[in-house]
Design a protein around this motif. Structure first.
Motif, mmCIF file in Angstrom:
data_model
loop_
_atom_site.group_PDB
_atom_site.id
_atom_site.type_symbol
_atom_site.label_atom_id
_atom_site.label_comp_id
_atom_site.label_asym_id
_atom_site.label_seq_id
_atom_site.Cartn_x
_atom_site.Cartn_y
_atom_site.Cartn_z
ATOM 1 N N ASN A 162 -13.356 54.722 90.984
ATOM 2 C CA ASN A 162 -12.527 55.778 92.019
ATOM 3 C C ASN A 162 -12.334 53.953 92.663
ATOM 4 O O ASN A 162 -11.645 54.416 93.334
ATOM 5 C CB ASN A 162 -13.701 56.116 93.270
ATOM 6 N N ASP B 105 -9.229 53.245 91.519
ATOM 7 C CA ASP B 105 -7.478 54.053 91.235
ATOM 8 C C ASP B 105 -7.614 54.492 92.478
ATOM 9 O O ASP B 105 -6.013 54.433 92.816
ATOM 10 C CB ASP B 105 -8.633 55.452 90.794
ATOM 11 N N LYS B 106 -8.426 54.321 93.590
ATOM 12 C CA LYS B 106 -7.296 53.998 95.330
ATOM 13 C C LYS B 106 -7.160 53.036 95.369
ATOM 14 O O LYS B 106 -5.718 53.783 96.244
ATOM 15 C CB LYS B 106 -9.338 54.266 95.504
ATOM 16 N N LYS C 286 -3.850 53.189 92.868
ATOM 17 C CA LYS C 286 -2.482 54.633 92.136
ATOM 18 C C LYS C 286 -2.838 55.167 93.372
ATOM 19 O O LYS C 286 -1.974 55.483 93.730
ATOM 20 C CB LYS C 286 -3.823 55.672 91.475
ATOM 21 N N ARG C 287 -3.876 54.941 94.892
ATOM 22 C CA ARG C 287 -3.966 56.617 95.603
ATOM 23 C C ARG C 287 -3.091 55.268 96.808
ATOM 24 O O ARG C 287 -2.407 55.980 97.750
ATOM 25 C CB ARG C 287 -4.657 57.066 95.518
ATOM 26 N N TYR C 288 -2.722 53.741 97.045
ATOM 27 C CA TYR C 288 -2.255 53.482 98.026
ATOM 28 C C TYR C 288 -0.698 53.000 97.690
ATOM 29 O O TYR C 288 -0.830 52.664 97.213
ATOM 30 C CB TYR C 288 -3.383 52.171 98.290
ATOM 31 N N PRO D 64 -12.908 62.100 94.931
ATOM 32 C CA PRO D 64 -11.959 62.187 93.877
ATOM 33 C C PRO D 64 -12.866 63.147 92.842
ATOM 34 O O PRO D 64 -11.944 63.854 92.217
ATOM 35 C CB PRO D 64 -11.442 60.608 93.466
ATOM 36 N N ARG E 196 -7.159 68.097 94.371
ATOM 37 C CA ARG E 196 -6.857 66.845 95.419
ATOM 38 C C ARG E 196 -7.170 66.118 96.242
ATOM 39 O O ARG E 196 -7.332 66.855 96.550
ATOM 40 C CB ARG E 196 -5.337 66.837 94.538
#
Length: 544
Positions: free
Chosen positions: A307, A310-311, A314-316, A483, A497
């Protein structure tokens, strides 16, 4: 019966005191203590001793994790990575479970490191995010008067706690009461804080986390308190909050800590290791352990480890990632300036946003990247922790009379600090211990973990028509979403999600609500001590 002598010889000894290494060292151990330490020719090897030759390796004190959050599966991780003591700064257990772990490891009934425990923090109430079941509420023993504080501190001493933790929302007058009572009972005090100068003046022994010193660099008190509240409440990520630190005020915070000899634990690896130049090495070692079948780690460990990467990546958004990088550079600047000013650095894992034990080694590598000399980084995970927690008479360095804990590594950490995790042998209490993974199961499982699900859920919508959809179901829970959680509908998983620390979204297909009725919504987390949340109810009505 006289206990047999163990001699560890031939290695390059870094003894934890900061003195230059001893080449071709000889370490004599008997009855669990170091009896003699020095170079070959300076120390006699007793006749009949068991001799272990570690030529070509580096011998270090057993590492001490200065900020752990112990869970039942951590024991083998700690031993595998050379950590013989864990100072567990607890969250959800106020003593009984950790006390049982402490007794079990002392008796040899539980496989793991020696434990120094704090119990839950003594704290005040945050104004913004104290919903039932939230981390803020579960994290603290709330006290409001001096007598409540003293009673709580005395109770911790009675339970066998080694350390007192105070949180950032306890008023400074009550922090002073807590410190005075704890010191009277010979207990050190470690603090979360958004006012480090106030905490230092109140007499605390240690400050925890980069955000404590970072928030304290903001002169306007309501602003820094609000930032502290919003971080806990999931309004802002810690990775992003660092951009608000004010570097021009770092010296005031550092000066107070240095003047009062207050130690500090940055714990930046848990949040910011993906931005480190060593990130590829970190990932390689993480995956090596995660893929080790005999480690048998809970599924959640891989999820929380992944995470962090990924945070950020991928997510930022690109703008958020740049903001995180600003905070990372400011964190490095504070670490560098703190140590250059003579500050006492200690380090710790602070799981779970990564892997317990390994996070501490990652933190040491990141400290060196920030400008900390490798020798001082080694002390941050050995003698400095022992001194801060008033245990240095017996622990933290390889000196005659101290408890015989050693971590023996391949490579030279003074040239490459990452070698601290390259552990080949561990001695604990004078005995060589097995550091392999054995699919070990702790006989006393933990009943709560840091990743515990929110207890109560709010869902929207609350009413649907049979066969309708697909529908986006919004699920909120105070301060505890991850997540790897899954939304369940009548016990069946829905496509889920991650949205934020407080929210998830799931897709309900028409087939999932084909018939009218009362449907049960829960969250589920495989491998956790609290595997499923309380129920929320979704009403499905008849099609007109």
């Amino acid at each position: 019966m006289v206990e047999k002598v163990l001699v560890v010889q031939g290695g390059r000894l870094i003894d934890g005191t900061g003195r230059p290494p001893i080449e071709n060292s000889v370490i004599v151990i008997q009855a669990g203590k170091f009896q003699a330490v020095g170079g070959r020719g300076e120390v006699a090897i007793p006749a009949g001793a068991d001799v272990i030759d570690v030529k070509g390796k580096t011998v270090l004190p057993g590492f001490i994790d200065g900020h752990g959050h112990l869970e039942d599966f951590h024991g083998e991780l700690y031993l595998h990575l050379g950590i013989t003591t864990c100072a567990t700064i607890e969250l959800y257990q106020d003593g009984p479970w950790t006390l049982a772990q402490k007794q079990g490891t002392d008796l040899g009934k539980i496989r793991g490191p020696r434990i120094w425990m704090s119990g839950r923090a003594i704290g005040g109430v945050s104004t913004g995010h104290d919903a039932f079941g939230s981390r803020t509420a579960r994290d603290n023993i709330i006290v409001t008067t001096p007598e409540e504080v003293r009673r709580a501190v005395r109770r911790k001493k009675e339970l066998g706690c080694d350390i007192l933790k105070v949180n950032e929302f306890l008023s400074m007058d009550l922090v002073k009461v807590a410190v005075d009572e704890a010191h009277r009972l010979d207990m050190p005090v470690s603090a979360h804080s958004w006012d480090v100068i106030g905490s230092v003046n109140a007499g605390v022994d240690a400050i925890e986390h980069i955000w404590s010193v970072g928030y304290s660099s903001i002169p306007y008190a309501p602003a820094r308190r609000r930032l502290a509240e919003d971080r806990l409440g999931g309004v802002i990520d810690q990775e992003l909050a660092g951009a608000y630190y004010q570097t021009e005020n770092f010296d005031a915070v550092i000066g107070a800590m240095v003047e009062h000899h207050v130690a500090w634990t940055p714990t930046i690896a848990k949040w910011l290791r993906p931005l480190s130049p060593s990130a590829a090495r970190f990932r390689e070692r993480e995956n090596q352990i995660l893929n080790e079948p005999n480690a048998d780690l809970p599924a959640a460990v891989r999820a929380v480890t992944d995470n962090a990467y990924d945070k950020l990546f991928k997510r930022y958004t690109p703008e958020e990632l740049e903001q995180a990088k600003i905070g990372y550079e400011k964190a490095n600047e504070f670490i560098r300036r703190f140590v250059q000013a003579g500050g006492i650095l200690k380090e710790g894992s602070d799981p779970p946003r990564g892997m317990a034990a390994l996070l501490m080694h990652q933190a040491l590598a990141m400290d060196v990247e920030a400008g900390v000399p490798p020798m001082k980084a080694i002390q941050a995970a050995t003698l400095n922790v022992a001194r801060t927690f008033r245990k240095d008479k017996d622990y933290g360095s390889v000196e005659s009379g101290k408890v015989a804990d050693l971590s023996i590594v391949e490579g030279d950490p003074l040239q490459d600090i990452w070698m601290t995790q390259n552990v080949k042998m561990v001695v604990m209490d004078g005995k060589v211990i097995d550091i392999g993974f054995k699919k070990y199961k702790n006989p006393i499982p933990s009943f709560y973990s840091y990743q515990s699900l929110p207890l109560d859920l709010e869902i929207s919508p609350l009413f649907l028509i049979e066969g309708s959809g697909p529908t986006v179901l919004k699920v909120r829970g105070p301060g505890g979403m991850w997540p790897f959680y899954r939304v369940m509908l009548n016990g069946e998983p829905l496509p889920t999600r991650f949205v934020s620390k407080n929210a998830l979204q799931a897709i309900i297909s028409p087939e999932a609500i084909a018939k009218a009725g009362m449907y049960i919504v829960t969250l589920k987390c495989e491998g956790e001590a609290l595997p499923e949340s309380n129920r929320a109810h979704l009403v499905v009505g008849f099609k007109p």
